[in-house]
Design a protein around this motif. Structure first.
Motif, PDB file in Angstrom:
ATOM      1  N   SER A   1       0.848  -1.189   0.000  1.00  0.00           N
ATOM      2  CA  SER A   1       0.000   0.000   0.000  1.00  0.00           C
ATOM      3  C   SER A   1       0.880   1.233   0.000  1.00  0.00           C
ATOM      4  N   SER A   2       0.317   2.341  -0.438  1.00  0.00           N
ATOM      5  CA  SER A   2       1.003   3.619  -0.378  1.00  0.00           C
ATOM      6  C   SER A   2       1.371   3.958   1.058  1.00  0.00           C
ATOM      7  N   PHE A   3       2.412   4.766   1.231  1.00  0.00           N
ATOM      8  CA  PHE A   3       2.751   5.247   2.568  1.00  0.00           C
ATOM      9  C   PHE A   3       1.625   6.110   3.145  1.00  0.00           C
ATOM     10  N   ALA A   4       0.726   6.590   2.290  1.00  0.00           N
ATOM     11  CA  ALA A   4      -0.401   7.386   2.765  1.00  0.00           C
ATOM     12  C   ALA A   4      -1.426   6.534   3.512  1.00  0.00           C
ATOM     13  N   VAL A   5      -1.303   5.211   3.402  1.00  0.00           N
ATOM     14  CA  VAL A   5      -2.191   4.283   4.101  1.00  0.00           C
ATOM     15  C   VAL A   5      -1.541   3.867   5.415  1.00  0.00           C
ATOM     16  N   ASP A   6      -2.287   3.945   6.495  1.00  0.00           N
ATOM     17  CA  ASP A   6      -1.774   3.535   7.797  1.00  0.00           C
ATOM     18  C   ASP A   6      -1.813   2.018   7.885  1.00  0.00           C
ATOM     19  N   SER A   7      -0.638   1.381   7.819  1.00  0.00           N
ATOM     20  CA  SER A   7      -0.584  -0.078   7.775  1.00  0.00           C
ATOM     21  C   SER A   7       0.645  -0.586   8.530  1.00  0.00           C
ATOM     22  N   PRO A   8       0.710  -0.346   9.835  1.00  0.00           N
ATOM     23  CA  PRO A   8       1.896  -0.761  10.598  1.00  0.00           C
ATOM     24  C   PRO A   8       1.957  -2.274  10.788  1.00  0.00           C
ATOM     25  N   VAL A   9       3.166  -2.793  10.850  1.00  0.00           N
ATOM     26  CA  VAL A   9       3.365  -4.209  11.160  1.00  0.00           C
ATOM     27  C   VAL A   9       4.706  -4.347  11.886  1.00  0.00           C
ATOM     28  N   ASN A  10       4.685  -5.028  13.022  1.00  0.00           N
ATOM     29  CA  ASN A  10       5.878  -5.285  13.843  1.00  0.00           C
ATOM     30  C   ASN A  10       6.569  -4.008  14.308  1.00  0.00           C
ATOM     31  N   GLU A  11       5.841  -2.889  14.387  1.00  0.00           N
ATOM     32  CA  GLU A  11       6.503  -1.624  14.746  1.00  0.00           C
ATOM     33  C   GLU A  11       6.894  -1.559  16.216  1.00  0.00           C
ATOM     34  N   ASP A  12       6.254  -2.328  17.064  1.00  0.00           N
ATOM     35  CA  ASP A  12       6.600  -2.356  18.485  1.00  0.00           C
ATOM     36  C   ASP A  12       7.246  -3.684  18.845  1.00  0.00           C
ATOM     37  N   THR A  13       8.095  -4.143  17.956  1.00  0.00           N
ATOM     38  CA  THR A  13       8.722  -5.441  18.152  1.00  0.00           C
ATOM     39  C   THR A  13       9.522  -5.502  19.455  1.00  0.00           C
ATOM     40  N   THR A  14       9.401  -6.613  20.124  1.00  0.00           N
ATOM     41  CA  THR A  14      10.222  -6.883  21.307  1.00  0.00           C
ATOM     42  C   THR A  14      11.138  -8.070  21.050  1.00  0.00           C
ATOM     43  N   SER A  15      11.163  -8.519  19.810  1.00  0.00           N
ATOM     44  CA  SER A  15      11.985  -9.666  19.440  1.00  0.00           C
ATOM     45  C   SER A  15      13.467  -9.330  19.554  1.00  0.00           C
ATOM     46  N   SER A  16      14.251 -10.334  19.878  1.00  0.00           N
ATOM     47  CA  SER A  16      15.702 -10.140  19.940  1.00  0.00           C
ATOM     48  C   SER A  16      16.309 -10.003  18.548  1.00  0.00           C
ATOM     49  N   THR A  17      15.566 -10.415  17.529  1.00  0.00           N
ATOM     50  CA  THR A  17      16.000 -10.243  16.143  1.00  0.00           C
ATOM     51  C   THR A  17      15.050  -9.266  15.463  1.00  0.00           C
ATOM     52  N   PHE A  18      15.596  -8.219  14.868  1.00  0.00           N
ATOM     53  CA  PHE A  18      14.753  -7.189  14.255  1.00  0.00           C
ATOM     54  C   PHE A  18      14.076  -7.756  13.013  1.00  0.00           C
ATOM     55  N   PRO A  19      12.759  -7.538  12.854  1.00  0.00           N
ATOM     56  CA  PRO A  19      11.993  -8.163  11.760  1.00  0.00           C
ATOM     57  C   PRO A  19      12.159  -7.437  10.421  1.00  0.00           C
ATOM     58  N   LEU A  20      13.362  -7.455   9.876  1.00  0.00           N
ATOM     59  CA  LEU A  20      13.628  -6.743   8.627  1.00  0.00           C
ATOM     60  C   LEU A  20      12.835  -7.285   7.455  1.00  0.00           C
ATOM     61  N   ASP A  21      12.387  -8.542   7.539  1.00  0.00           N
ATOM     62  CA  ASP A  21      11.650  -9.123   6.424  1.00  0.00           C
ATOM     63  C   ASP A  21      10.204  -8.637   6.361  1.00  0.00           C
ATOM     64  N   LEU A  22       9.697  -8.030   7.468  1.00  0.00           N
ATOM     65  CA  LEU A  22       8.315  -7.542   7.490  1.00  0.00           C
ATOM     66  C   LEU A  22       8.188  -6.504   8.600  1.00  0.00           C
ATOM     67  N   TYR A  23       8.366  -5.245   8.236  1.00  0.00           N
ATOM     68  CA  TYR A  23       8.380  -4.178   9.236  1.00  0.00           C
ATOM     69  C   TYR A  23       7.894  -2.883   8.604  1.00  0.00           C
ATOM     70  N   ARG A  24       7.002  -2.194   9.330  1.00  0.00           N
ATOM     71  CA  ARG A  24       6.534  -0.893   8.851  1.00  0.00           C
ATOM     72  C   ARG A  24       5.978  -0.094  10.026  1.00  0.00           C
ATOM     73  N   LEU A  25       6.382   1.161  10.098  1.00  0.00           N
ATOM     74  CA  LEU A  25       5.855   2.043  11.124  1.00  0.00           C
ATOM     75  C   LEU A  25       4.464   2.532  10.752  1.00  0.00           C
ATOM     76  N   SER A  26       3.734   2.996  11.750  1.00  0.00           N
ATOM     77  CA  SER A  26       2.442   3.620  11.491  1.00  0.00           C
ATOM     78  C   SER A  26       2.653   4.898  10.690  1.00  0.00           C
TER      79      SER A  26
END
Length: 255
Positions: free
Chosen positions: A65-90
């Motif tokens: 989706s466009s960045f104009a769409v609010d579509s966060p995923v894993n933005e508040d990750t607490t994982s010891s490995t950063f979710p680079l394969d699926l990550y987006r801020l609000s």
């Protein structure tokens, strides 16, 4: 920089002079909520990661989706490995970071190992440009960018081994399609910059994750939406190739 009760870091530029090229930090959003981010250091230029995905996940419903769409995923990750394969801020966090930034950057495989924050390498392909009224409109206001719209974005970078500076490049997105460039369309619109690639329909379809949306043009997409792509582009070389988008500024020198 040391956060205190009255001064809180708002972006990675508040952590200048890091010894490593990539670092994991905690910053605060507009509501004073803390969250972890990856910071990328390129000389005095400091970038905050706003989105990251692998080739397969470029068509994931949270990414497509466009960045104009609010579509966060894993933005508040607490994982010891950063979710680079699926990550987006609000969208709210992205827009707030944009107020703290002067530049945007999109890179391929900037992190060599997602589980280690002490090594980085900008791949052969990247684009960067200024945060200004036009780029903010394209990123955060326009949910539908087509060839018939005002979709020219000024970028510098290196694509397919060729460097270029300050070229107006057409970008495309929809509420269900991630912002991207098209290797073949760049020479038709805006500054008509030729990336010297003519897409082979069979090859770009074979590279692509799947035909979405159905009947999409047979052109290699760049920096997102890999329904059609080329393995010659380092963001889509294989299923695990990482595309990352960043917002940043130039930090003041430390003497």
């Amino acid at each position: 920089f040391t956060a205190s009760a009255t001064v809180k870091p708002r972006s990675c530029v508040d952590f200048p002079g890091q010894g490593n090229a990539v670092a994991l930090k905690t910053i605060y959003d507009i509501n004073d909520q803390p969250y972890k981010v990856l910071c990328y250091y390129d000389g005095l230029d400091v970038y905050t990661l706003i989105e990251s995905f692998n080739k397969t996940n470029s068509l994931n419903s949270k990414i497509a989706s466009s960045f104009a769409v609010d579509s966060p995923v894993n933005e508040d990750t607490t994982s010891s490995t950063f979710p680079l394969d699926l990550y987006r801020l609000s969208k709210a966090r992205m827009e707030y970071l944009a107020t703290k930034s002067t530049m945007f950057l999109s890179t391929c495989n900037v992190i060599i190992n997602p589980n280690q924050f002490n090594a980085a390498s900008v791949g052969h392909d990247y684009i960067k440009g200024s945060i200004n009224q036009n780029s903010k409109r394209i990123f955060f206001e326009a949910t539908w960018l087509t060839a018939a719209s005002d979709n020219c974005l000024s970028v510098s970078g290196n694509i397919f081994g060729a460097s270029f500076a300050a070229k107006l490049i057409p970008v495309f997105s929809r509420n269900d399609i991630h912002l991207h460039m098209s290797a073949d369309e760049t020479k038709k619109y805006c500054d008509k910059h030729d990336l010297q690639l003519v897409s082979d329909p069979a090859l770009v379809s074979a590279c692509g994750v799947r035909d979405y949306p159905a009947g999409a043009p047979s052109t290699a997409n760049l920096f997102g939406s890999y329904n059609k792509c080329t393995k010659d582009f380092s963001c889509s070389g294989n299923d695990g190739s990482i595309t990352s988008w960043w917002l940043g500024s130039t930090a003041a020198p430390i003497f």
